[in-house]
Design a protein around this motif. Structure first.
Motif, PDB file in Angstrom:
ATOM      1  N   ILE A 195      17.563  -3.506  -2.206  1.00 29.28           N
ATOM      2  CA  ILE A 195      16.857  -4.250  -3.249  1.00 29.28           C
ATOM      3  C   ILE A 195      15.408  -4.498  -2.834  1.00 29.28           C
ATOM      4  O   ILE A 195      14.481  -4.369  -3.643  1.00 29.28           O
ATOM      5  N   SER A 196      15.206  -4.845  -1.568  1.00 32.19           N
ATOM      6  CA  SER A 196      13.857  -5.146  -1.081  1.00 32.19           C
ATOM      7  C   SER A 196      12.965  -3.907  -1.113  1.00 32.19           C
ATOM      8  O   SER A 196      11.802  -3.986  -1.525  1.00 32.19           O
ATOM      9  N   ILE A 197      13.499  -2.762  -0.684  1.00 30.46           N
ATOM     10  CA  ILE A 197      12.702  -1.530  -0.707  1.00 30.46           C
ATOM     11  C   ILE A 197      12.328  -1.154  -2.133  1.00 30.46           C
ATOM     12  O   ILE A 197      11.161  -0.866  -2.442  1.00 30.46           O
ATOM     13  N   LEU A 198      13.309  -1.165  -3.039  1.00 24.88           N
ATOM     14  CA  LEU A 198      13.036  -0.830  -4.434  1.00 24.88           C
ATOM     15  C   LEU A 198      12.091  -1.853  -5.058  1.00 24.88           C
ATOM     16  O   LEU A 198      11.214  -1.498  -5.852  1.00 24.88           O
ATOM     17  N   GLY A 199      12.254  -3.115  -4.681  1.00 25.64           N
ATOM     18  CA  GLY A 199      11.390  -4.162  -5.217  1.00 25.64           C
ATOM     19  C   GLY A 199       9.940  -3.966  -4.836  1.00 25.64           C
ATOM     20  O   GLY A 199       9.037  -4.141  -5.665  1.00 25.64           O
ATOM     21  N   VAL A 200       9.684  -3.608  -3.585  1.00 26.18           N
ATOM     22  CA  VAL A 200       8.309  -3.349  -3.147  1.00 26.18           C
ATOM     23  C   VAL A 200       7.693  -2.223  -3.975  1.00 26.18           C
ATOM     24  O   VAL A 200       6.556  -2.331  -4.454  1.00 26.18           O
ATOM     25  N   LEU A 201       8.442  -1.146  -4.183  1.00 31.03           N
ATOM     26  CA  LEU A 201       7.928  -0.005  -4.947  1.00 31.03           C
ATOM     27  C   LEU A 201       7.673  -0.380  -6.406  1.00 31.03           C
ATOM     28  O   LEU A 201       6.641  -0.020  -6.983  1.00 31.03           O
ATOM     29  N   ILE A 202       8.612  -1.119  -7.000  1.00 33.28           N
ATOM     30  CA  ILE A 202       8.472  -1.486  -8.412  1.00 33.28           C
ATOM     31  C   ILE A 202       7.293  -2.430  -8.628  1.00 33.28           C
ATOM     32  O   ILE A 202       6.478  -2.233  -9.544  1.00 33.28           O
ATOM     33  N   PHE A 203       7.153  -3.444  -7.771  1.00 32.28           N
ATOM     34  CA  PHE A 203       6.071  -4.403  -7.972  1.00 32.28           C
ATOM     35  C   PHE A 203       4.716  -3.840  -7.541  1.00 32.28           C
ATOM     36  O   PHE A 203       3.676  -4.284  -8.036  1.00 32.28           O
ATOM     37  N   ALA A 204       4.731  -2.845  -6.653  1.00 34.98           N
ATOM     38  CA  ALA A 204       3.485  -2.129  -6.360  1.00 34.98           C
ATOM     39  C   ALA A 204       3.020  -1.387  -7.611  1.00 34.98           C
ATOM     40  O   ALA A 204       1.839  -1.436  -7.980  1.00 34.98           O
ATOM     41  N   GLY A 205       3.948  -0.695  -8.271  1.00 33.39           N
ATOM     42  CA  GLY A 205       3.603  -0.006  -9.510  1.00 33.39           C
ATOM     43  C   GLY A 205       3.159  -0.958 -10.598  1.00 33.39           C
ATOM     44  O   GLY A 205       2.202  -0.691 -11.333  1.00 33.39           O
ATOM     45  N   LEU A 206       3.833  -2.110 -10.706  1.00 27.55           N
ATOM     46  CA  LEU A 206       3.469  -3.091 -11.728  1.00 27.55           C
ATOM     47  C   LEU A 206       2.087  -3.688 -11.485  1.00 27.55           C
ATOM     48  O   LEU A 206       1.378  -4.028 -12.439  1.00 27.55           O
ATOM     49  N   THR A 207       1.695  -3.815 -10.225  1.00 25.51           N
ATOM     50  CA  THR A 207       0.362  -4.345  -9.926  1.00 25.51           C
ATOM     51  C   THR A 207      -0.719  -3.455 -10.529  1.00 25.51           C
ATOM     52  O   THR A 207      -1.655  -3.946 -11.187  1.00 25.51           O
ATOM     53  N   ALA A 208      -0.605  -2.136 -10.301  1.00 24.44           N
ATOM     54  CA  ALA A 208      -1.574  -1.203 -10.872  1.00 24.44           C
ATOM     55  C   ALA A 208      -1.470  -1.181 -12.386  1.00 24.44           C
ATOM     56  O   ALA A 208      -2.488  -1.221 -13.104  1.00 24.44           O
ATOM     57  N   TYR A 209      -0.253  -1.140 -12.908  1.00 22.90           N
ATOM     58  CA  TYR A 209      -0.033  -1.091 -14.364  1.00 22.90           C
ATOM     59  C   TYR A 209      -0.585  -2.339 -15.054  1.00 22.90           C
ATOM     60  O   TYR A 209      -1.289  -2.254 -16.072  1.00 22.90           O
ATOM     61  N   LEU A 241      -0.105 -10.804 -12.714  1.00 22.84           N
ATOM     62  CA  LEU A 241      -0.486 -10.396 -11.361  1.00 22.84           C
ATOM     63  C   LEU A 241       0.070 -11.350 -10.316  1.00 22.84           C
ATOM     64  O   LEU A 241       0.452 -10.928  -9.216  1.00 22.84           O
ATOM     65  N   TYR A 242       0.125 -12.626 -10.637  1.00 23.34           N
ATOM     66  CA  TYR A 242       0.704 -13.614  -9.731  1.00 23.34           C
ATOM     67  C   TYR A 242       2.159 -13.277  -9.437  1.00 23.34           C
ATOM     68  O   TYR A 242       2.602 -13.287  -8.274  1.00 23.34           O
ATOM     69  N   LEU A 243       2.929 -12.952 -10.477  1.00 21.62           N
ATOM     70  CA  LEU A 243       4.338 -12.612 -10.292  1.00 21.62           C
ATOM     71  C   LEU A 243       4.489 -11.322  -9.497  1.00 21.62           C
ATOM     72  O   LEU A 243       5.402 -11.194  -8.667  1.00 21.62           O
ATOM     73  N   ASP A 244       3.602 -10.354  -9.744  1.00 24.33           N
ATOM     74  CA  ASP A 244       3.632  -9.110  -8.964  1.00 24.33           C
ATOM     75  C   ASP A 244       3.423  -9.410  -7.483  1.00 24.33           C
ATOM     76  O   ASP A 244       4.142  -8.898  -6.618  1.00 24.33           O
ATOM     77  N   PHE A 245       2.437 -10.251  -7.193  1.00 22.47           N
ATOM     78  CA  PHE A 245       2.115 -10.585  -5.799  1.00 22.47           C
ATOM     79  C   PHE A 245       3.271 -11.328  -5.133  1.00 22.47           C
ATOM     80  O   PHE A 245       3.712 -10.968  -4.035  1.00 22.47           O
ATOM     81  N   ILE A 246       3.764 -12.383  -5.788  1.00 20.13           N
ATOM     82  CA  ILE A 246       4.819 -13.208  -5.203  1.00 20.13           C
ATOM     83  C   ILE A 246       6.060 -12.366  -4.922  1.00 20.13           C
ATOM     84  O   ILE A 246       6.674 -12.458  -3.845  1.00 20.13           O
ATOM     85  N   ASN A 247       6.444 -11.541  -5.883  1.00 16.42           N
ATOM     86  CA  ASN A 247       7.653 -10.741  -5.707  1.00 16.42           C
ATOM     87  C   ASN A 247       7.474  -9.681  -4.628  1.00 16.42           C
ATOM     88  O   ASN A 247       8.391  -9.443  -3.829  1.00 16.42           O
ATOM     89  N   MET A 248       6.304  -9.048  -4.574  1.00 17.08           N
ATOM     90  CA  MET A 248       6.061  -8.065  -3.526  1.00 17.08           C
ATOM     91  C   MET A 248       6.063  -8.753  -2.154  1.00 17.08           C
ATOM     92  O   MET A 248       6.616  -8.221  -1.182  1.00 17.08           O
TER      93      MET A 248
END
Length: 260
Positions: A195-209, A241-248
């Motif tokens: 979950i943590s690995i997938l979460g990092v990838l997903i929220f990294a993508g969401l940050t740019a998006y 962006l705050y949620l992207d940062f916190i979750n990542m």
């Protein structure tokens, strides 16, 4: 949505002076987004740190929750009683309520509510100071900050249209939430790691998006000159962006944080 040419907004040509004005407005808008987000982050970590002393042992009333592990009365209520479920899910309910009600708020009210939400989030994640060492928290926070800045810059400057990734990334977030809820009962380290690995990838993508979406939303509405709407759009952008940062940050902490 492809990156906008500021000489053409919402499908219409605009004169150079107006384009320059929109460029200036965009910079101010993004500064407000990042500024609001940064204040929210400070409030969150201040609230989390303020509650980090709930595990001290030199208080009259202590609750033992493990070998050499003690909590104050408030600490026990937050982390070891049924109230922990309220603390855990309060930020999620807050986000849904905030998103649903922001159209009925003024921009000033929305900003205040965002800061209250940031404090609630700080209470929710304050247990990280009981689980991980302070040094590893600071180290992962720095790593997250550098990664976030780079990803957000990519989203702001890229000419590639990222809108097609939005639905895929949101579906990924829903999958993460479901998997995390299931793992609350399974308590599987392997599942948490995945979950943590997938979460990092997903929220990294969401940050740019999300960064590109904030920029494009401003440019699409800049010609309307509705400062109140743009003010609330900046707050919603800061929330994204705050949620992207916190979750990542939380996902990276699970992967690389040193436990107490």
């Amino acid at each position: 949505m492809a990156e906008f040419d500021t000489s053409r907004v919402a499908g219409r040509s605009i004169p150079g002076a107006r384009a320059a004005e929109i460029d200036t407005g965009l910079r101010a808008h993004m500064n407000k987004v990042y500024g609001t987000m940064s204040v929210g982050m400070l409030i969150t970590f201040a609230a989390a740190w303020a509650l980090s002393g709930l595990s001290v042992t030199d208080v009259p009333t202590q609750y033992q929750v493990g070998p050499d592990e003690y909590l104050t009365g408030l600490g026990y209520a937050l982390y070891a009683s049924p109230l922990k479920w309220v603390v855990m899910f309060a930020p999620l309910l807050f986000v849904f309520g905030f998103s649903a009600g922001i159209n009925r708020m003024s921009a000033a009210t929305a900003q205040t509510v965002f800061y209250i939400f940031a404090a609630v989030m700080g209470i929710s994640i304050s247990s990280i100071f009981l689980v991980f060492t302070g040094y590893s928290i600071a180290q992962v926070f720095l790593i997250t900050s550098i990664a976030f800045a780079g990803l957000s810059l990519v989203g702001y400057t890229t000419k590639k249209d990222l809108s097609g990734f939005g639905s895929f990334l949101i579906m990924g977030v829903i999958g993460l939430v479901v998997a995390s809820l299931v793992n609350l009962f399974l308590q599987s380290p392997a599942m948490m790691y995945a979950i943590s690995i997938l979460g990092v990838l997903i929220f990294a993508g969401l940050t740019a998006y999300d960064t590109q979406n904030i920029k494009n939303t401003y440019l699409a509405h800049a010609h309307q000159g509705d400062s109140e709407w743009l003010g609330k759009a900046a707050i919603m952008g800061a929330l994204s962006l705050y949620l992207d940062f916190i979750n990542m940050f939380m996902m990276l902490l699970q992967l690389f944080g040193n436990r107490e």
